[in-house]
Design a protein around this motif. Sequence first.
Motif, PDB file in Angstrom:
ATOM      1  N   ARG A   1       0.836  -1.214   0.000  1.00  0.00           N
ATOM      2  CA  ARG A   1       0.000   0.000   0.000  1.00  0.00           C
ATOM      3  C   ARG A   1       0.860   1.249   0.000  1.00  0.00           C
ATOM      4  N   ARG A   2       1.926   1.230   0.793  1.00  0.00           N
ATOM      5  CA  ARG A   2       2.816   2.403   0.845  1.00  0.00           C
ATOM      6  C   ARG A   2       3.425   2.677  -0.523  1.00  0.00           C
TER       7      ARG A   2
ATOM      8  N   ASP B   1       0.778   4.009  -2.900  1.00  0.00           N
ATOM      9  CA  ASP B   1       0.527   5.422  -2.579  1.00  0.00           C
ATOM     10  C   ASP B   1       1.635   6.308  -3.122  1.00  0.00           C
TER      11      ASP B   1
END
Length: 209
Positions: free
Chosen positions: A191-192, A195
């Motif tokens: 997810r990081r 993003d």
Amino acid sequence: APDAIYLPIPKAANTSIRTALKPCFGLGGVDVVNIHQDDRLDKRSMKEALGASKKNAFVFTVVRHPAERIYSTYKNKLGWFEGRNRFKLKRRFGHATNIGIGRGASFETFLEGLCMCPDWALDSHFKPQVGLLDYALSDPRLQIFKTEMIAEIWPGIALDIERASGLAPDAELGMLNRSKKPTHPFSPAERRMIDLLYAQDFERFGYNW
């Protein structure tokens, strides 16, 4: 001058939309082997098409949730596919090889490779959608639709194309080459990185987790 322009985004219903546009090029009912490479379809550059188009041209694109789009790209280009009796590893996608992403890389390793690569070197399947549309985003004619709703709203888009150009695409959109959504949650690390890679897509197109 073009009266209707579709700005394609890889892995965002692109195959389905191009196929639905076949009748506009006299190819309705014709079997096209590769809809992305057939020279019978008008495939100008974005800059050329917009520059040559009429002031009231119908200009549209279709975007997709950034996380689902890049996961779909990974599965389609580097993932495993089901053979006759077992799962087989797909051949390496050349553009992944060029930036050092090996055959059989995990999704996390794939994202790490993208994070280490400068944006200008990314293939259109990997590049943020904002980057692919950079020349068009300031064009007031541009209408942006979302893949998540495209099957339902396509009949209206088809009518807009016909009104603008006098050419009628297929009224129904066949969802071709559809990739499965992730069957498990993305890890915190994934997810990081998503993003980091696609922050502008999340913001510009109103997507969230």
